[in-house]
Design an enzyme around this catalytic site. Structure first.
Site, PDB file in Angstrom:
ATOM      1  N   ASP A   1     -14.472   5.859 -40.063  1.00 23.94           N
ATOM      2  CA  ASP A   1     -13.639   6.985 -40.460  1.00 23.94           C
ATOM      3  C   ASP A   1     -14.709   8.039 -40.287  1.00 23.94           C
ATOM      4  O   ASP A   1     -15.798   8.277 -40.894  1.00 23.94           O
ATOM      5  CB  ASP A   1     -13.191   7.314 -41.854  1.00 23.94           C
ATOM      6  CG  ASP A   1     -12.432   8.262 -42.270  1.00 23.94           C
ATOM      7  OD1 ASP A   1     -12.799   9.429 -41.506  1.00 23.94           O
ATOM      8  OD2 ASP A   1     -11.781   8.521 -43.239  1.00 23.94           O
TER       9      ASP A   1
ATOM     10  N   TYR B   1     -11.609  24.686 -33.216  1.00 24.22           N
ATOM     11  CA  TYR B   1     -11.920  23.384 -32.448  1.00 24.22           C
ATOM     12  C   TYR B   1     -13.126  23.554 -31.757  1.00 24.22           C
ATOM     13  O   TYR B   1     -14.016  22.557 -31.966  1.00 24.22           O
ATOM     14  CB  TYR B   1     -10.725  22.953 -31.844  1.00 24.22           C
ATOM     15  CG  TYR B   1     -10.999  21.796 -30.719  1.00 24.22           C
ATOM     16  CD1 TYR B   1     -11.333  20.390 -31.152  1.00 24.22           C
ATOM     17  CD2 TYR B   1     -11.124  22.159 -29.383  1.00 24.22           C
ATOM     18  CE1 TYR B   1     -11.523  19.691 -30.136  1.00 24.22           C
ATOM     19  CE2 TYR B   1     -11.211  21.204 -28.414  1.00 24.22           C
ATOM     20  CZ  TYR B   1     -11.456  19.919 -28.916  1.00 24.22           C
ATOM     21  OH  TYR B   1     -11.838  18.868 -27.922  1.00 24.22           O
TER      22      TYR B   1
ATOM     23  N   ALA C   1     -12.697  11.895 -31.906  1.00 25.61           N
ATOM     24  CA  ALA C   1     -12.809  13.417 -32.221  1.00 25.61           C
ATOM     25  C   ALA C   1     -11.531  14.049 -33.027  1.00 25.61           C
ATOM     26  O   ALA C   1     -10.317  13.241 -32.950  1.00 25.61           O
ATOM     27  CB  ALA C   1     -13.059  14.333 -30.994  1.00 25.61           C
TER      28      ALA C   1
ATOM     29  N   LYS D   1     -16.982  21.688 -32.117  1.00 21.64           N
ATOM     30  CA  LYS D   1     -17.429  20.635 -31.096  1.00 21.64           C
ATOM     31  C   LYS D   1     -19.003  21.622 -30.558  1.00 21.64           C
ATOM     32  O   LYS D   1     -19.856  20.900 -30.464  1.00 21.64           O
ATOM     33  CB  LYS D   1     -16.601  20.870 -29.854  1.00 21.64           C
ATOM     34  CG  LYS D   1     -15.153  20.114 -30.185  1.00 21.64           C
ATOM     35  CD  LYS D   1     -15.311  18.594 -30.438  1.00 21.64           C
ATOM     36  CE  LYS D   1     -15.937  17.880 -29.232  1.00 21.64           C
ATOM     37  NZ  LYS D   1     -16.005  16.212 -29.543  1.00 21.64           N
TER      38      LYS D   1
ATOM     39  N   THR E   1      -8.757  16.325 -32.421  1.00 20.45           N
ATOM     40  CA  THR E   1      -8.354  17.128 -31.372  1.00 20.45           C
ATOM     41  C   THR E   1      -7.226  18.040 -31.460  1.00 20.45           C
ATOM     42  O   THR E   1      -6.769  18.689 -30.390  1.00 20.45           O
ATOM     43  CB  THR E   1      -8.305  16.339 -30.058  1.00 20.45           C
ATOM     44  OG1 THR E   1      -7.272  15.417 -30.517  1.00 20.45           O
ATOM     45  CG2 THR E   1      -9.290  15.585 -29.756  1.00 20.45           C
TER      46      THR E   1
END
Length: 298
Positions: free
Chosen positions: A36, A125, A60, A129, A62
Site C-alpha cells: 500500500d 494530481y 500511482a 506528482k 491517477t
C-alpha cells in the site's frame, strides 16, 4: 543480475514492464495488495525486505478529478511513497526510477516542454506528482521519467474505451463528443516500459530527468478520430460513430487540464539511444494486435 522492485504491478505500465523485462533483471513485482503506497512504513519495509538495486515506482493515484476532493490520499501515494523510498534507499544504496507525468506543467506554452523547465501544475494530481519528483531527486541515485496520455493493452484507457463504444453501441448512433483543444502525445505503455529498462541498463549516475513519449502530437479529438478510422479498417465494427470536436469549456471536469502538454524528448532520446515511433504508427500496431486476438479488450 540487477534486482528491481516494481510498484503498481497490475497497472497499465506495470504490466507492460513485466512483459518486456530483460532476462538480466530479477524483478519483484508488487501490486496494491502487496504494498500500500499510501503507508510509509510499508514502503520502507519493502526496501529493507527486498534490498533492490532499483525501484521502478510505477504505482500511482491517477484519478485526476477525484484528486480535487481526495488530495490527502492522492498526496500520500504520489508524493509520500517516493519520499519513503528515498529515505529507505539512502540507507541501502539503491536507486529510484520515479514515473511522472506531463501534468506537472501548466500547459500555457505552445512548444514542447523540456526536462529542465520548472514545473507548475494546475491540478492536485499534477501537484502531487511534482512533489513526488522533488522527493525522488533528494536521492543521489534517481531518475524521473515523465510521460503522458498512456494507453495500451492493459487496464482502462482511452483506446479501449473508444473501441468498445463504437463496437457495442451500434443501436445508438448519436455522435461522440471529444475535446479538441487539449494537445499531447498518445503514448503506448510499451514505449514507456522500453525507456525504463533502457535507462536502468545504462547505469546512469547521479540525478536525471527524462522525457519519453511517442513522437508527434494530437488532440484527444485527433486521437479519437484515428481510433475510429483504424477500428473500422480492421473490422472491429462496420461503421464508426460520428465524432464531434468540442472545447474543454463545453466538457467541464473537476480538475483543470493543461491545454498543451507535449514533451520534448530530444535530449532523452540521445541519452537513451532509442528510436521514437510516431503515435499513429504505434496505434496501428496495438489495434492490429487486438484484432489478431493477441490482446484482449476486456
Amino acid at each position: 543480475m540487477l534486482k528491481v522492485l516494481l510498484t503498481g504491478a497490475t497497472g497499465q505500465l506495470g504490466q507492460a514492464l513485466q512483459i518486456s523485462k530483460p532476462k538480466s533483471i530479477e524483478l519483484i513485482a508488487l501490486a496494491h495488495r502487496d504494498l500500500d503506497l499510501s503507508k510509509k512504513d510499508e514502503c520502507i519495509n519493502s526496501v529493507k525486505r527486498y534490498n533492490p538495486d532499483w525501484i521502478i515506482n510505477a504505482g500511482a493515484y491517477t484519478a485526476v478529478d477525484k484528486a480535487e476532493e481526495e488530495f490527502a490520499t492522492c498526496h500520500s501515494i504520489n508524493a509520500g511513497a517516493p519520499h519513503a523510498f528515498q529515505e529507505a534507499l539512502s540507507d541501502t544504496g539503491g536507486g529510484l526510477l520515479q514515473i511522472s507525468t506531463d501534468y506537472v506543467f501548466n500547459g500555457e506554452q505552445s512548444k514542447p516542454y523540456k526536462p529542465e523547465q520548472p514545473t507548475n501544475p494546475i491540478n492536485n494530481y499534477g501537484l502531487s506528482k511534482a512533489k513526488g519528483e522533488i522527493a525522488a531527486l533528494e536521492l543521489d541515485k534517481s531518475i524521473i521519467l515523465r510521460s503522458g496520455w498512456i494507453y495500451g493493452a492493459f487496464g482502462k484507457n482511452f483506446l479501449k474505451t473508444m473501441l468498445k463504444i463504437h463496437a457495442n453501441d451500434n443501436k445508438n448512433m448519436s455522435p461522440i463528443k471529444i475535446v479538441s483543444d487539449q494537445i499531447g502525445t498518445p503514448t503506448t505503455s510499451m514505449e514507456v516500459a522500453k525507456a525504463c529498462w533502457k535507462s536502468l541498463s545504462l547505469n546512469l549516475k547521479g540525478k536525471h530527468i527524462l522525457h519519453w513519449s511517442n513522437s508527434g502530437c494530437a488532440s484527444w479529438y485527433d486521437f479519437g478520430v484515428a481510433i475510429a478510422e483504424l477500428g473500422e479498417k480492421y473490422g472491429f465494427f462496420k461503421k464508426a460513430k460520428d465524432i464531434i470536436p468540442i472545447r474543454t469549456v463545453d466538457y467541464p471536469k473537476a480538475a483543470k487540464r493543461p491545454h498543451y502538454s507535449v514533451l520534448d524528448c530530444i535530449d532523452s532520446k540521445q541519452i537513451l539511444d532509442l528510436k521514437q515511433i510516431h503515435w499513429r504508427e504505434s496505434l496501428i500496431e496495438v489495434i492490429y494486435q487486438f484484432k489478431e486476438g493477441k490482446l484482449s479488450l476486456d
